[in-house]
Design a protein around this motif. Structure first.
Motif, short mmCIF file in Angstrom:
data_model
loop_
_atom_site.label_atom_id
_atom_site.label_comp_id
_atom_site.label_asym_id
_atom_site.label_seq_id
_atom_site.Cartn_x
_atom_site.Cartn_y
_atom_site.Cartn_z
N GLY A 57 0.79 -1.23 0.00
CA GLY A 57 0.00 0.00 0.00
C GLY A 57 0.82 1.28 0.00
N HIS A 58 2.13 1.15 -0.21
CA HIS A 58 3.02 2.30 -0.18
C HIS A 58 3.17 2.84 -1.61
N VAL A 59 3.01 4.15 -1.80
CA VAL A 59 3.20 4.74 -3.12
C VAL A 59 4.70 4.95 -3.32
N MET A 60 5.27 4.37 -4.36
CA MET A 60 6.72 4.43 -4.57
C MET A 60 7.17 5.87 -4.86
N SER A 61 8.36 6.22 -4.36
CA SER A 61 8.87 7.57 -4.63
C SER A 61 9.42 7.68 -6.05
N VAL A 62 9.82 6.54 -6.62
CA VAL A 62 10.34 6.51 -8.00
C VAL A 62 9.14 6.41 -8.95
N ALA A 63 9.13 7.25 -9.99
CA ALA A 63 8.07 7.16 -11.00
C ALA A 63 8.56 6.21 -12.10
N MET A 64 7.66 5.41 -12.64
CA MET A 64 8.08 4.36 -13.58
C MET A 64 7.21 4.31 -14.82
N THR A 65 7.81 3.79 -15.90
CA THR A 65 7.06 3.38 -17.07
C THR A 65 7.86 2.24 -17.71
N ASN A 66 7.39 1.73 -18.82
CA ASN A 66 8.05 0.57 -19.44
C ASN A 66 7.95 0.65 -20.95
N CYS A 67 8.83 -0.11 -21.62
CA CYS A 67 8.62 -0.41 -23.02
C CYS A 67 9.10 -1.83 -23.26
N GLY A 68 8.68 -2.39 -24.40
CA GLY A 68 9.03 -3.77 -24.69
C GLY A 68 7.79 -4.65 -24.68
N ALA A 69 8.02 -5.96 -24.71
CA ALA A 69 6.92 -6.92 -24.85
C ALA A 69 6.02 -6.99 -23.63
N ALA A 70 6.52 -6.52 -22.50
CA ALA A 70 5.74 -6.47 -21.27
C ALA A 70 6.34 -5.40 -20.38
N GLY A 71 5.60 -5.03 -19.33
CA GLY A 71 6.12 -4.01 -18.43
C GLY A 71 6.01 -4.50 -16.99
N TRP A 72 6.98 -4.07 -16.17
CA TRP A 72 6.93 -4.43 -14.75
C TRP A 72 5.93 -3.50 -14.06
N VAL A 73 5.00 -4.08 -13.36
CA VAL A 73 4.01 -3.27 -12.65
C VAL A 73 3.84 -3.78 -11.22
N THR A 74 3.39 -2.89 -10.37
CA THR A 74 3.03 -3.28 -9.01
C THR A 74 1.74 -2.56 -8.64
N ASP A 75 0.91 -3.27 -7.89
CA ASP A 75 -0.29 -2.68 -7.31
C ASP A 75 -0.61 -3.49 -6.04
N ARG A 76 -1.79 -3.30 -5.49
CA ARG A 76 -2.11 -3.98 -4.23
C ARG A 76 -2.09 -5.50 -4.36
N THR A 77 -2.21 -6.01 -5.62
CA THR A 77 -2.26 -7.47 -5.77
C THR A 77 -0.87 -8.09 -5.96
N GLY A 78 0.17 -7.29 -6.16
CA GLY A 78 1.51 -7.87 -6.26
C GLY A 78 2.35 -7.26 -7.37
N TYR A 79 3.56 -7.81 -7.51
CA TYR A 79 4.50 -7.40 -8.57
C TYR A 79 4.38 -8.39 -9.71
#
Ligand code: SIN
Ligand code: FE2
Length: 216
Positions: A57-79
């Motif tokens: 439930g912690h909002v990350m201090s680093v802002a993120m985005t992705n490119c490529g065939a998939a992207g790394w994401v996190t939310d309340r359900t996991g990484y």
């Protein structure tokens, strides 16, 4: 008294082995900079930086985005890696050729030939942003290395061992530096200390990190 160090700054070896299988290549990205910056603008216009929420439930201090065939994401359900940008509902932007060229060249330079990343996580640190100690372990297998490119403001990168409690060594990563780790160090814990202030002439008050992985 002004010393030579004050005038020309620290002198780092162009290539430093920081752990078994882990190499720090100083300035490796500089010759790719123009094309990488243009490609970065294209990617972030389609998939803007956002601050994601950890499973805790912690909002990350680093802002993120992705490119490529998939992207790394996190939310309340996991990484996880996800083929679609949850913010737009569209696939992540394709990996630009300039990104691929930089990643493959740096990997080969570090002794990992034939590395063709399928994903790139793009991190933006503004002053105060940090990344706590973690392993990169959401990828399908750990046979492929990680290529991590630093652009803009400098940061302190902390590189430890295979156990969370192992001691870390600190390295100042500056614009253009690339760290490649794989093999025996593929699962080493690492972190980034809170970014100090400053202004970079092309990246402003920010550090951008491109992390290339074979994830799928
Ligand atoms: C990461 O571990 O994903 C990022 C490392 C960095 O910003 O240098
Ligand atoms: Fe990481």
């Amino acid at each position: 008294m002004t010393s030579l160090f004050d005038i020309i700054g620290p002198i780092d070896p162009p290539r430093e082995t920081i752990a078994e299988g882990a190499v720090l290549l100083r300035g490796q990205a500089v010759s790719f900079e123009r094309d990488v910056l243009a490609a970065l603008e294209t990617v972030t216009a389609q998939a803007p930086f956002r601050r994601m929420t950890t499973p805790g439930g912690h909002v990350m201090s680093v802002a993120m985005t992705n490119c490529g065939a998939a992207g790394w994401v996190t939310d309340r359900t996991g990484y996880r890696y996800h083929a679609v940008d949850p913010q737009s509902g569209r696939p992540w932007p394709e990996m630009p050729p300039a990104f691929q060229a930089l990643a493959s060249t740096a990997a080969a330079e570090a002794g990992y030939g034939e590395f063709a990343p399928d994903v790139c996580l793009i991190n933006r640190y503004e002053p105060g942003a940090r990344l706590s100690l973690h392993q990169d372990r959401n990828e399908r297998d750990f046979a492929r290395p990680i290529v991590s490119v630093s652009l803009g403001l400098p940061a302190i990168f902390q590189f430890g061992g295979l156990k969370r409690t192992d001691p870390v060594r600190e390295f100042a990563l500056r614009h253009g530096d690339v760290v490649v780790w794989g093999g025996a160090s593929r699962l080493c814990f690492h972190s980034v200390a809170a970014l100090k202030g400053g202004v970079h002439d092309r990246f402003g008050r920010a550090r951008i990190n491109l992390t290339f992985r074979g994830a799928l």
